[in-house]
Enzyme design. Structure first.
Site, PDB file in Angstrom:
ATOM      1  NE  ARG A  81     -30.620  -3.458  29.142  1.00  0.00           N
ATOM      2  CZ  ARG A  81     -30.136  -2.081  29.648  1.00  0.00           C
ATOM      3  NH1 ARG A  81     -28.397  -1.884  29.137  1.00  0.00           N
ATOM      4  NH2 ARG A  81     -30.330  -2.352  31.039  1.00  0.00           N
ATOM      5  CG  HIS A 116     -22.239  -3.980  28.651  1.00  0.00           C
ATOM      6  ND1 HIS A 116     -23.520  -4.636  27.859  1.00  0.00           N
ATOM      7  CD2 HIS A 116     -23.293  -2.822  29.026  1.00  0.00           C
ATOM      8  CE1 HIS A 116     -24.784  -3.911  28.193  1.00  0.00           C
ATOM      9  NE2 HIS A 116     -24.237  -2.710  28.620  1.00  0.00           N
TER      10      HIS A 116
END
Length: 313
Positions: free
Chosen positions: A228, A276
């Site tokens: 993350r 991502h």
């Protein structure tokens, strides 16, 4: 069983992309989106990515909360979260995608392909130093489903692999050196040439990729963050690269996404940013697994991917 009323909720992305999959798998299903929820007491199932604070608590008959990814930190940070089962997606394709990405990121730097790309663009035939995979140690922080798959793949390629987890592994992986807990972290980092972050995001792991961690890595280490964005302390990374202690970073996730065009990461020669994309789950898989989990909950069974809120994963 009658299909549940489903809310697709997010404060950061448009969740409409999931509607066709739910409607195909369960014709006639009542699917609602964040801005048009209607009577909230009808909603039994919430499918989420970073839901707005307090929104889930406003659904009195909610039975299941489903993340659309492998992480649930974006759900658990809601201080008003109702005490309902929270599940993450368990997807073999996601595991394969993550494994392929991390193997590529390790090889890209370890085999010096950024230099070869520059040589190729300039028409230069130049050999860089060649290091055997067996001479390079990859340390994986986080040995859950994804970390385990990545470790096995890197062992198969021939890298020296070690893993670190919060608790000791009850089923150690062949060919992997295991470390755990705070006591094992220093030794784990000291032997790691490429550090891969696949930790869940919790209060304890927020900022894990920061000054103290970087200091304990060998000079010239490479950092890969596929966890993350909040795992990384951005200023500390820039400082470690500027000092020469780290040789590079590959980042598939950042604190703010999309990463602003003015962010210094874009122009840094030692940082590679990808948007991502390390792993993706198809809408059909999300819809099918979510509805299966709902049926399990209604039948009093434990749904797939249910997490323990006390641990955050």
């Amino acid at each position: 069983m009658k299909p549940p009323c489903v809310a697709l909720v997010s404060g950061v992305i448009d969740m409409r992309f999931l509607m066709p999959a739910f409607e195909t798998i369960a014709p006639g299903i009542d699917v609602r989106i964040t801005d048009v929820l209607g009577e909230r007491d009808k909603i039994e199932l919430a499918v989420c990515w970073a839901p707005p604070q307090g929104l889930l608590a406003s659904m009195p008959n909610l039975r299941l909360i489903q993340s659309i990814g492998a992480g649930v930190d974006h759900i658990l940070k809601d201080s008003t979260l109702p005490p309902k089962p929270v599940c993450r997606i368990v997807d073999p394709d996601m595991t394969a995608g993550m494994t392929a990405y991390v193997c590529w990121a390790v090889i890209n730097r370890q085999r010096r392909f950024p230099a070869y790309c520059a040589h190729s663009a300039a028409g230069v035939w130049q050999e860089e130093a060649i290091e055997s995979p067996s001479g390079h140690c990859v340390g994986i922080a986080g040995l859950g489903r994804l970390g385990t798959a990545v470790a096995r793949a890197l062992v198969a390629i021939g890298y020296r692999v070690q893993g670190w987890s919060r608790q000791p592994k009850t089923d150690p992986l062949p060919g992997v050196t295991h470390f755990h807990g705070k006591a094992g972290l220093e030794d784990f980092l000291a032997r790691t040439d490429t550090l891969v972050c696949l930790l869940p995001l919790t209060e304890e792991t927020t900022g894990f990729l920061g000054r103290e961690t970087f200091r304990q890595l060998p000079p010239g280490a490479h950092v890969i963050n596929v966890g993350r964005g909040a795992h990384l302390v951005e200023r500390d990374l820039l400082d470690a690269l500027a000092s020469g202690h780290l040789s590079g970073a590959t980042l598939d996730t950042t604190a703010v996404e999309p990463l602003p065009q003015t962010h210094p990461f874009w122009r840094h020669q030692q940082i590679l940013v990808t948007p991502h994309i390390a792993s993706r789950t198809s809408p059909a898989t999300i819809a099918r697994q979510t509805l299966d989990n709902y049926r399990h909950v209604c039948a009093g069974r434990i749904p797939s991917g249910q997490i323990d809120p006390r641990h955050g994963y």
